[in-house]
Design a protein around this motif. Structure first.
Motif, PDB file in Angstrom:
ATOM      1  N   UNK A 149      -5.023   4.545  -3.415  1.00 51.99           N
ATOM      2  CA  UNK A 149      -4.292   3.543  -2.630  1.00 51.99           C
ATOM      3  C   UNK A 149      -5.162   2.314  -2.341  1.00 51.99           C
ATOM      4  N   UNK A 150      -6.411   2.547  -1.952  1.00 45.65           N
ATOM      5  CA  UNK A 150      -7.300   1.412  -1.661  1.00 45.65           C
ATOM      6  C   UNK A 150      -7.577   0.584  -2.906  1.00 45.65           C
ATOM      7  N   UNK A 151      -7.794   1.270  -4.022  1.00 48.03           N
ATOM      8  CA  UNK A 151      -8.055   0.517  -5.250  1.00 48.03           C
ATOM      9  C   UNK A 151      -6.821  -0.266  -5.682  1.00 48.03           C
ATOM     10  N   UNK A 152      -5.647   0.331  -5.556  1.00 48.00           N
ATOM     11  CA  UNK A 152      -4.417  -0.383  -5.915  1.00 48.00           C
ATOM     12  C   UNK A 152      -4.263  -1.631  -5.051  1.00 48.00           C
ATOM     13  N   UNK A 153      -4.512  -1.501  -3.767  1.00 48.44           N
ATOM     14  CA  UNK A 153      -4.400  -2.657  -2.869  1.00 48.44           C
ATOM     15  C   UNK A 153      -5.437  -3.726  -3.182  1.00 48.44           C
ATOM     16  N   UNK A 154      -6.564  -3.333  -3.759  1.00 47.51           N
ATOM     17  CA  UNK A 154      -7.590  -4.324  -4.098  1.00 47.51           C
ATOM     18  C   UNK A 154      -7.101  -5.296  -5.168  1.00 47.51           C
ATOM     19  N   UNK A 155      -6.056  -4.922  -5.913  1.00 43.37           N
ATOM     20  CA  UNK A 155      -5.496  -5.839  -6.908  1.00 43.37           C
ATOM     21  C   UNK A 155      -4.928  -7.083  -6.236  1.00 43.37           C
ATOM     22  N   UNK A 156      -4.547  -6.963  -4.974  1.00 44.94           N
ATOM     23  CA  UNK A 156      -4.001  -8.117  -4.256  1.00 44.94           C
ATOM     24  C   UNK A 156      -5.074  -9.153  -3.958  1.00 44.94           C
ATOM     25  N   UNK A 157      -6.348  -8.763  -4.054  1.00 44.46           N
ATOM     26  CA  UNK A 157      -7.439  -9.718  -3.826  1.00 44.46           C
ATOM     27  C   UNK A 157      -7.881 -10.406  -5.115  1.00 44.46           C
ATOM     28  N   UNK A 158      -7.436  -9.901  -6.259  1.00 48.29           N
ATOM     29  CA  UNK A 158      -7.790 -10.496  -7.551  1.00 48.29           C
ATOM     30  C   UNK A 158      -6.886 -11.708  -7.766  1.00 48.29           C
ATOM     31  N   UNK A 159      -7.432 -12.845  -8.229  1.00 46.40           N
ATOM     32  CA  UNK A 159      -6.642 -14.077  -8.320  1.00 46.40           C
ATOM     33  C   UNK A 159      -5.310 -13.951  -9.071  1.00 46.40           C
ATOM     34  N   UNK A 160      -5.273 -13.240 -10.178  1.00 47.16           N
ATOM     35  CA  UNK A 160      -4.009 -13.128 -10.921  1.00 47.16           C
ATOM     36  C   UNK A 160      -3.285 -11.819 -10.632  1.00 47.16           C
ATOM     37  N   UNK A 161      -3.714 -11.121  -9.578  1.00 45.13           N
ATOM     38  CA  UNK A 161      -3.089  -9.869  -9.130  1.00 45.13           C
ATOM     39  C   UNK A 161      -3.199  -8.727 -10.139  1.00 45.13           C
TER      40      UNK A 161
END
Length: 190
Positions: A149-161
């Motif tokens: 779950x935490x890693x999946x949410x970290x995609x929201x911090x990546x510029x292109x998601x």
């Protein structure tokens, strides 16, 4: 005043870049993939059962061999699907495609690198925690779910998601258009 060929004045004719699927869709595909892999996992499980039956004893060594066999078996599945068509069965269902920097399915080498990076980013932190603390199965599962779950949410911090392993491997998850119906095939009347 004349307009440029192929379009109106001021309009760009460059194709729109493919969209990144929503995190919700990507995680739904992830869960569906896990269910499919459970079925695929019966193959390594059967091999492990035969191994134990043949050797007459279950040991840490046979458990390690089974885990390695599953790791390579799943790796072959993902690398083959990603490099062949850019999609696993779950990705086809959720209309998500994996592409390389050129927009085509990734090469086998890039797909292998992505598989290894996926394993490292998705599962390695929880695996290390549970091994270091020698946790029993249920807390281990809890740590694994929390890590996912935490890693999946970290995609929201990546510029292109995108997921961070995709950024590292120079791959992208994009929306896959619906496949057009084959010509000459008509839907069945109801």
């Amino acid at each position: 005043m004349t307009s440029p060929p192929g379009g109106e004045a001021g309009r760009s004719t460059a194709p729109e870049p493919p969209r990144t699927p929503s995190l919700r869709r990507r995680m739904a595909s992830f869960v569906y993939e896990a269910m499919l892999l459970f079925g695929l996992g019966l193959v390594p499980g059967a091999v492990g059962a035969m191994w134990v039956a043949r050797s007459g004893q279950a040991s840490l060594q046979s458990d390690t061999v089974l885990r390695l066999f599953a790791f390579f078996f799943y790796g072959a599945y993902f690398v083959w699907c990603w490099s062949r068509r850019g999609q696993t069965l779950a990705m086809q269902t959720w209309r998500i495609r994996l592409v390389g920097p050129d927009g085509a399915p990734p090469s086998r080498w890039r797909a292998l690198c992505r598989y290894l990076a996926c394993c490292a980013f998705w599962f390695l932190p929880a695996t290390l925690i549970t091994r270091l603390w020698q946790l029993p199965p249920w807390p281990s599962l809890g740590w694994t779910v929390a890590g996912i779950a935490l890693y999946a949410l970290s995609a929201l911090t990546e510029p292109s998601r995108q997921f961070w392993h995709d950024r590292l491997c120079r791959t992208r998850l994009v929306d896959a258009p619906r496949e057009p119906a084959a010509s000459g095939v008509r839907p069945r009347p109801r």
